[in-house]
Design a protein around this motif. Structure first.
Motif, PDB file in Angstrom:
ATOM      1  N   ARG A  62       0.762  -1.179   0.017  1.00 35.06           N
ATOM      2  CA  ARG A  62       0.136   0.016  -0.025  1.00 35.06           C
ATOM      3  C   ARG A  62       1.060   1.160   0.133  1.00 35.06           C
ATOM      4  NH1 ARG A  62       0.367  -2.822   4.624  1.00 35.06           N
ATOM      5  NH2 ARG A  62       0.694  -1.866   6.537  1.00 35.06           N
ATOM      6  N   MET A  79      -3.619   4.790  -1.162  1.00 39.99           N
ATOM      7  CA  MET A  79      -3.597   3.936  -2.359  1.00 39.99           C
ATOM      8  C   MET A  79      -3.699   2.439  -1.999  1.00 39.99           C
ATOM      9  SD  MET A  79      -1.767   4.058  -6.059  1.00 39.99           S
ATOM     10  CE  MET A  79      -2.633   5.276  -6.689  1.00 39.99           C
ATOM     11  N   GLU A  81      -3.456  -1.972  -2.466  1.00 37.40           N
ATOM     12  CA  GLU A  81      -2.890  -2.782  -3.249  1.00 37.40           C
ATOM     13  C   GLU A  81      -3.565  -3.097  -4.735  1.00 37.40           C
ATOM     14  OE1 GLU A  81      -0.495  -6.831  -2.812  1.00 37.40           O
ATOM     15  OE2 GLU A  81      -2.227  -6.886  -1.743  1.00 37.40           O
ATOM     16  N   MET A  84      -2.723  -0.013  -6.877  1.00 41.23           N
ATOM     17  CA  MET A  84      -1.589  -0.090  -7.286  1.00 41.23           C
ATOM     18  C   MET A  84      -1.118  -1.127  -8.241  1.00 41.23           C
ATOM     19  SD  MET A  84       0.512   0.544  -3.431  1.00 41.23           S
ATOM     20  CE  MET A  84       2.021   0.685  -4.102  1.00 41.23           C
ATOM     21  N   ILE A 118       5.778   3.423  -9.397  1.00 43.14           N
ATOM     22  CA  ILE A 118       5.025   2.335  -8.670  1.00 43.14           C
ATOM     23  C   ILE A 118       5.622   1.046  -9.153  1.00 43.14           C
ATOM     24  CG2 ILE A 118       3.007   0.943  -8.112  1.00 43.14           C
ATOM     25  CD1 ILE A 118       1.423   3.652  -7.713  1.00 43.14           C
TER      26      ILE A 118
END
Length: 187
Positions: A62, A79, A81, A84, A118
């Motif tokens: 996260r 945000m 998982e 993402m 990310i």
């Protein structure tokens, strides 16, 4: 003489057995589990993003995203998982097409877009180790990944992997070169 031959053959068999066991145990390496991460990703004045904090976590991957609004105030949003993973998968598709900024030389130095950042930092934990390792084998991706991750955790991991060489003179005047590695806790 007969006893010496039997002892020697016993030693040979024992050595061969130990060698075989070590070879077989090497074949049974467990698949490395991806390590989940908690990230703090910060938007830079140029609109790009960099990771400023990274910590391994037992829970799901996260992030906290710090962005500036039109008045310059810092806003934080969470945000999870799934979000993402969706961004990382979109950016990975661009990698496969060759259009991702993560593959361009030097693009990570000033930060990258949110999806690229990310993917660069958490590809293994979000998309699996196989994809993460394949991406890290790309030199441009690897450099951009390191540049976009400015967390102390990342720096300590990279520092523990570095090795230094020193040269010194001995008492008798000859030069001796030695190599050593530095390590840190948790690295």
């Amino acid at each position: 003489m007969k006893y010496i031959k039997s002892i020697a053959s016993g030693v040979m068999l024992g050595t061969a057995g130990v060698a075989m066991m070590s070879l077989m145990s090497g074949c049974e390496q467990k698949q490395q589990e991806p390590q989940n991460k908690f990230l703090v990703i910060e938007q830079q004045p140029n609109g790009k993003y960099v990771v400023v904090e990274e910590m391994p976590t037992e829970g799901p991957t996260r992030a906290i995203i710090r962005e500036r609004d039109e008045y310059g105030n810092v806003r934080e949003r969470f945000m999870n998982e799934d979000e993402m993973k969706a961004l990382a998968a979109q950016e990975y598709q661009k990698v496969q097409e060759g259009t991702s900024e993560t593959l361009r030389e030097g693009s990570g130095e000033a930060g990258m877009g949110l999806a690229g950042t990310i993917l660069a930092v958490a590809a293994g934990s979000l998309l699996g180790n196989m994809i993460g390792n394949a991406l890290m084998n790309n030199k441009a991706f690897s450099r951009n990944s390191q540049a976009a991750n400015r967390s102390a955790y990342s720096r300590s991991k990279n520092y523990s992997k570095s090795s230094k060489t020193s040269s010194r003179k001995s008492f008798f005047g000859s030069s001796k070169s030695s190599s050593y590695s530095r390590s840190s806790f948790g690295g």
